[in-house]
Write an enzyme that holds these catalytic residues in place. Structure first.
Site, PDB file in Angstrom:
ATOM      1  N   ASN A  32      -8.935  -8.015  31.726  1.00 17.81           N
ATOM      2  CA  ASN A  32      -8.698  -6.753  31.018  1.00 17.81           C
ATOM      3  C   ASN A  32      -9.167  -5.613  31.921  1.00 17.81           C
ATOM      4  O   ASN A  32     -10.362  -5.414  32.101  1.00 17.81           O
ATOM      5  CB  ASN A  32      -9.482  -6.760  29.691  1.00 17.81           C
ATOM      6  CG  ASN A  32      -9.442  -5.424  28.989  1.00 17.81           C
ATOM      7  OD1 ASN A  32      -8.604  -4.567  29.297  1.00 17.81           O
ATOM      8  ND2 ASN A  32     -10.343  -5.237  28.033  1.00 17.81           N
TER       9      ASN A  32
ATOM     10  N   LYS B  69      -8.895  -2.476  31.492  1.00 17.12           N
ATOM     11  CA  LYS B  69      -9.314  -1.280  30.739  1.00 17.12           C
ATOM     12  C   LYS B  69      -8.695  -0.014  31.360  1.00 17.12           C
ATOM     13  O   LYS B  69      -7.563  -0.058  31.824  1.00 17.12           O
ATOM     14  CB  LYS B  69     -10.839  -1.197  30.663  1.00 17.12           C
ATOM     15  CG  LYS B  69     -11.478  -2.515  30.238  1.00 17.12           C
ATOM     16  CD  LYS B  69     -12.925  -2.375  29.862  1.00 17.12           C
ATOM     17  CE  LYS B  69     -13.505  -3.760  29.588  1.00 17.12           C
ATOM     18  NZ  LYS B  69     -14.799  -3.714  28.962  1.00 17.12           N
TER      19      LYS B  69
ATOM     20  N   HIS C 139      -9.883  -5.191  20.348  1.00 16.50           N
ATOM     21  CA  HIS C 139     -10.928  -5.229  21.384  1.00 16.50           C
ATOM     22  C   HIS C 139     -12.104  -4.371  20.918  1.00 16.50           C
ATOM     23  O   HIS C 139     -11.907  -3.338  20.263  1.00 16.50           O
ATOM     24  CB  HIS C 139     -10.388  -4.702  22.720  1.00 16.50           C
ATOM     25  CG  HIS C 139     -11.371  -4.864  23.831  1.00 16.50           C
ATOM     26  ND1 HIS C 139     -12.379  -3.948  24.037  1.00 16.50           N
ATOM     27  CD2 HIS C 139     -11.533  -5.836  24.768  1.00 16.50           C
ATOM     28  CE1 HIS C 139     -13.110  -4.355  25.069  1.00 16.50           C
ATOM     29  NE2 HIS C 139     -12.619  -5.495  25.530  1.00 16.50           N
TER      30      HIS C 139
ATOM     31  N   GLU D 161     -13.867  -2.179  22.199  1.00 17.18           N
ATOM     32  CA  GLU D 161     -13.821  -0.741  22.498  1.00 17.18           C
ATOM     33  C   GLU D 161     -12.835  -0.023  21.569  1.00 17.18           C
ATOM     34  O   GLU D 161     -13.030   1.148  21.222  1.00 17.18           O
ATOM     35  CB  GLU D 161     -13.477  -0.533  23.977  1.00 17.18           C
ATOM     36  CG  GLU D 161     -14.687  -0.866  24.845  1.00 17.18           C
ATOM     37  CD  GLU D 161     -14.381  -1.542  26.157  1.00 17.18           C
ATOM     38  OE1 GLU D 161     -13.257  -1.394  26.657  1.00 17.18           O
ATOM     39  OE2 GLU D 161     -15.264  -2.235  26.680  1.00 17.18           O
TER      40      GLU D 161
ATOM     41  N   GLU E  33     -15.971 -11.994  21.484  1.00 18.10           N
ATOM     42  CA  GLU E  33     -16.601 -11.083  22.435  1.00 18.10           C
ATOM     43  C   GLU E  33     -17.748 -10.344  21.747  1.00 18.10           C
ATOM     44  O   GLU E  33     -17.533  -9.304  21.101  1.00 18.10           O
ATOM     45  CB  GLU E  33     -15.580 -10.058  22.927  1.00 18.10           C
ATOM     46  CG  GLU E  33     -14.417 -10.675  23.680  1.00 18.10           C
ATOM     47  CD  GLU E  33     -13.820  -9.665  24.644  1.00 18.10           C
ATOM     48  OE1 GLU E  33     -13.922  -9.880  25.845  1.00 18.10           O
ATOM     49  OE2 GLU E  33     -13.289  -8.649  24.171  1.00 18.10           O
TER      50      GLU E  33
ATOM     51  N   GLY F   7     -19.643  -5.591  29.137  1.00 12.56           N
ATOM     52  CA  GLY F   7     -19.928  -4.558  30.121  1.00 12.56           C
ATOM     53  C   GLY F   7     -21.407  -4.286  30.322  1.00 12.56           C
ATOM     54  O   GLY F   7     -21.775  -3.291  30.944  1.00 12.56           O
TER      55      GLY F   7
ATOM     56  N   SER G 201     -19.371 -10.028  29.882  1.00 15.74           N
ATOM     57  CA  SER G 201     -20.124 -10.189  31.142  1.00 15.74           C
ATOM     58  C   SER G 201     -19.934 -11.561  31.781  1.00 15.74           C
ATOM     59  O   SER G 201     -20.851 -12.085  32.413  1.00 15.74           O
ATOM     60  CB  SER G 201     -21.616  -9.883  30.925  1.00 15.74           C
ATOM     61  OG  SER G 201     -21.771  -8.518  30.534  1.00 15.74           O
TER      62      SER G 201
END
Ligand code: PEP
Length: 256
Positions: A13, A15, A100, A102, A171, A177, A216
């Protein structure tokens, strides 16, 4: 460990990162790595680069699935800045990320919005990757399972038939991240809960659905995840922006 019927999926991904030139370079590297790997591979570029990346992947011989990072919960209309699932399909995508973390926590998508996007993805012929995961607060409050099963249920409710494609990505929000991955034991527990929930309504889907871990993951820790039961691949953010790291992950072969 994945059963033989669940080929691991290694998904990158990207992003909101990279120039068009970067995207082409990363696509070529992913395609070269995929050609030498037994794993399935997918990349999720920024929307403006989708068609160019699709071209680069095709020129490199295919073997990498193109996916969108998100799609709108409406099919079309006055939704400035949004991308319709049908547009992703027409741009060459076969997959799309739904929910996702985010999208949920930065852009405020609620379960119902994620479900709408997943429904539009299925209508457009895309395979949704439904992302679920708890925040650190939720984990510390002992709510991990309740949160991820609630998010899963909202997505499962959109499936129209047993044939509808679906991949799930666990996730944990606190691992994305941050450089602080979950442990393989934590991931295995979450994945087992998710698979058991799918089995409550469709045992065959539960046996075949791929459940990816994301948060991560990198070349050094990925083996720990792929060796535990119920982890069928990885959704990779940061490490997918480094072609050498992503190639190493694409090429992963379980020991023994
Ligand atoms: C992600 O964005 O889905 C992700 C897992 O990111 P990272 O690998 O950087 O934690």
């Amino acid at each position: 460990m994945s059963t033989p019927t669940r080929t691991p999926l290694i998904a990158g991904n990207w992003k909101m990162n990279g120039s068009l030139g970067d995207a082409r370079t990363w696509a070529e590297a992913a395609a070269a790595a995929a050609a030498a790997s037994a794993n399935d591979v997918a990349v999720f570029p920024p929307a403006p680069w989708l068609m160019a990346v699709g071209g680069s992947l095709a020129d490199a011989g295919g073997g990498v699935t193109l996916g969108g990072q998100a799609c709108a919960w409406e099919a079309a209309g006055a939704f400035t800045g949004a991308v319709a699932a049908s547009m992703l399909a027409e741009a060459g995508c076969r997959m799309v990320l739904c929910g996702h973390s985010e999208r949920r926590h930065v852009f405020g998508e609620r379960d119902a919005d994620v479900a709408g996007g997943l429904a539009r993805a299925l209508e457009a012929g895309l395979e949704p990757i439904l992302c679920v995961g708890e925040t650190l607060e939720e984990r510390e409050a002992g709510q991990t399972e309740a949160v991820i099963l609630r998010q899963l249920d909202a997505g499962l409710a959109c499936l129209r038939s047993a044939e509808d494609p679906l991949t799930i990505a666990y996730e944990p929000v606190w691992a994305i991240g941050t450089g602080k991955a979950a442990t393989p034991v934590e991931a295995a527990a979450a994945h087992a809960s998710l698979r058991a929930r799918v089995a409550e309504t469709d045992a065959e889907r539960a046996a075949r659905v791929r459940i990816l871990y994301g948060g991560s993951a990198n070349p050094d820790n990925m083996g720990g995840f792929l060796e535990v039961s119920d982890v069928d691949g990885l959704l990779i953010g940061g490490a997918s922006l480094d072609p050498a790291k992503f190639a190493a992950m694409v090429g992963y072969t379980p020991a023994g």
